[in-house]
Write an enzyme that holds these catalytic residues in place. Sequence first.
Site, PDB file in Angstrom:
ATOM      1  N   HIS A  14      -7.757   8.108   2.423  1.00  9.40           N
ATOM      2  CA  HIS A  14      -8.196   7.133   3.430  1.00  9.40           C
ATOM      3  C   HIS A  14      -9.184   6.193   2.722  1.00  9.40           C
ATOM      4  O   HIS A  14      -9.086   4.978   2.856  1.00  9.40           O
ATOM      5  CB  HIS A  14      -8.810   7.841   4.624  1.00  9.40           C
ATOM      6  CG  HIS A  14      -9.179   6.910   5.748  1.00  9.40           C
ATOM      7  ND1 HIS A  14      -8.284   6.045   6.330  1.00  9.40           N
ATOM      8  CD2 HIS A  14     -10.352   6.717   6.399  1.00  9.40           C
ATOM      9  CE1 HIS A  14      -8.900   5.342   7.283  1.00  9.40           C
ATOM     10  NE2 HIS A  14     -10.157   5.736   7.345  1.00  9.40           N
ATOM     11  N   CYS A  70      -8.579   4.011  13.224  1.00  8.63           N
ATOM     12  CA  CYS A  70      -7.935   3.875  11.916  1.00  8.63           C
ATOM     13  C   CYS A  70      -6.838   4.907  11.640  1.00  8.63           C
ATOM     14  O   CYS A  70      -6.194   4.844  10.596  1.00  8.63           O
ATOM     15  CB  CYS A  70      -8.987   3.900  10.822  1.00  8.63           C
ATOM     16  SG  CYS A  70     -10.326   2.748  11.193  1.00  8.63           S
ATOM     17  N   HIS A 107      -9.336  -2.667   4.294  1.00  8.91           N
ATOM     18  CA  HIS A 107      -9.166  -1.600   5.283  1.00  8.91           C
ATOM     19  C   HIS A 107      -8.465  -2.238   6.467  1.00  8.91           C
ATOM     20  O   HIS A 107      -9.072  -3.033   7.204  1.00  8.91           O
ATOM     21  CB  HIS A 107     -10.527  -1.034   5.674  1.00  8.91           C
ATOM     22  CG  HIS A 107     -10.450   0.143   6.604  1.00  8.91           C
ATOM     23  ND1 HIS A 107      -9.298   0.568   7.222  1.00  8.91           N
ATOM     24  CD2 HIS A 107     -11.411   1.001   7.026  1.00  8.91           C
ATOM     25  CE1 HIS A 107      -9.541   1.618   7.962  1.00  8.91           C
ATOM     26  NE2 HIS A 107     -10.823   1.911   7.875  1.00  8.91           N
TER      27      HIS A 107
END
Lengths: 397, 263
Positions: free
Chosen positions: A292, A165, A326
Amino acid sequence: MTQQAPIAISSFTVTSALGTGRVPNYRRAIEGDSGLGRCNFSDAASLDTWIGEISNVDEVRIPSDLSPFDCRNHRLALLALEQDQFLDDARSTIQRYGADRVGVIMGTSTSGIRQTEMAYASLDSSGELPDWYHYLPTQNIGAVGHFVASILGARGYCVTISTACSSSAKVFASAARALQQEVCDAVIVGGVDSLCLTTLFGFASLQLTSSIPCNPCDIDRDGISIGEAAGYAILERTHTQPAAWLLGHGESADAHHMSSPHPEGKGARLAMQAALATARLEPEEVAYVNLHGTGTIANDSTECTAVCDLLGTAIPCSSTKSLTGHTLGACGIVEAALTIQALQNAMAPGNHNLRTRDPQISANIIGKSHPIAATHALSNSFGFGGSNCSLLFGLDP
Amino acid sequence: MKVGIQVVALYTPCVPDWYHCMEVIAGRAAIVVDQTNERYQPASLPRNERRRATNSTRLAFRLCEQVQNHASSNMADIPTVFASSGGDYDVIHKICSALSLDEKFISPTDFHNSVHNAPAGYWSIASQSHAPSTSFSAGDATFPMALVEASLLCNAEQCSTLLVAYDIPPPQPLRTKRPIEEPFGIALLLDPESKAGESKVVLDIVLGAAVSIDSQPHRRVANVALSNPIARCLPLMGAIADEHDAEIQFAGTPGVKVKVTHG
């Protein structure tokens, strides 16, 4: 690195479940109009989860001379390239500097694995993969860099970073190095990740997906909502009127666990600290933090601990993952784009779906969009394997 | 762009370490014909992780531990670049096989091992290093691009930097579509240009216009790991092992040229 010279961001674009192009992405983020919907993707429709799916990706046509590259990931990559006149901007940058001097640094976590999933579901009677399946131009991690470079006609430094990520945040750091050391005169950075069964079933097996639309930093949060997205930016050493500037970057490793973050947010803190140090800025000069903020119990609490330790509890913070989902290897570029637009408009998107902030989180999580000073903002991206990257953007060099 | 070479590690079953490689090139040893193919046991992984480590992680650790055994200083907090063209083919095969069944069960361990930076993650945990780490692929151009990325990182951070480049053979049915027949990897512990004067070997790396053909490898390693894209490093490794200065080129768009000078 002790110091990073400001890097100009001359153009950027983003496509996600919020829409194609910068404008709908920012507008819907500010309005709190989420792009998440119940998962109805292929064989994953059985999973009780919400996702950020982009419609009509599979209708995008790959040019016939690049047909071996055909896969969902590259269709999404191409769809995103076609927004905001980015193709024109990229091609004129290439013309200005010469193709050999323009690099392409992409980020992805799963690349074209959907193609491999479909191929394995179609093994022939002798157990061979079907004739239509081409591994190297689709599944291989390096494929998306080569695909984008081929579409644009860029012939310089070309790699695809894959660090889960943090991938399409780290592309900015890699580009800053290539520019500062003059291996390139311009770099097209970007990220793309598309929906696939691997991540939908994989995160579910780790019990990291939520059965409701994700609500980062909320006391009742219980996991992520996976999304797909693609975005790009053009970075140069200088520009007369860039959209924004990359002023600093920080990268670190948690050195703790493959799929859980450091319990005190040590790696997160090191990355943010390095971003500030390379930009030579103090914590009080940061106007906004794009977290995040995945919506997992562990990420949000450890990240916010690090944010508060370093930056205090007053700076407005929000996660935009409850708006876009996400987007994994693409979240770095998606959230960079939203952070830049937050600065350009002096208005930060809110942490959508926040009902009750977790009392253990002391950061100033803004639930709705909020005015901010048009100065500097941080964007965080943290990945499996403890890979962390924090980017610091500003409107002036 | 210059870097100094502090330590070299190399592995493929028929040339199991860098020392052996230098001896082969010098004509003092032969390529290993009867390979044992024993699974490498990473010493720096805790027992449970060691037992469950994938072939990709084992190869990366074999290289990192070879460097560690020869490095004069502590390897903690060294920035790293992990470059693999295809990463963990075994795990991708397992996951895609599982997804083709009705149950679609992916083990949590397989899933977190499927990220391209899994070996880098394990190495950062084993070495307790918080330093920056990048993992990437450039397909068949992975090795020459890895030299560039590692040199950029080394000179940006102004400290010793570890480059690890490796590829494992895929299992069938993937191997038909990605024909790599044997594992191959190298690792280089690099010093920045500012310290390169202290190194025995200095690389001057230039990325530029397209190059049409790779330099030839030394004839004694000419047939080693031909199908593995990381083995494209062999002409450069030969120039490093040899004591003569040389210019090595890597085909591609962009092309990479490396001047090797011996101090």
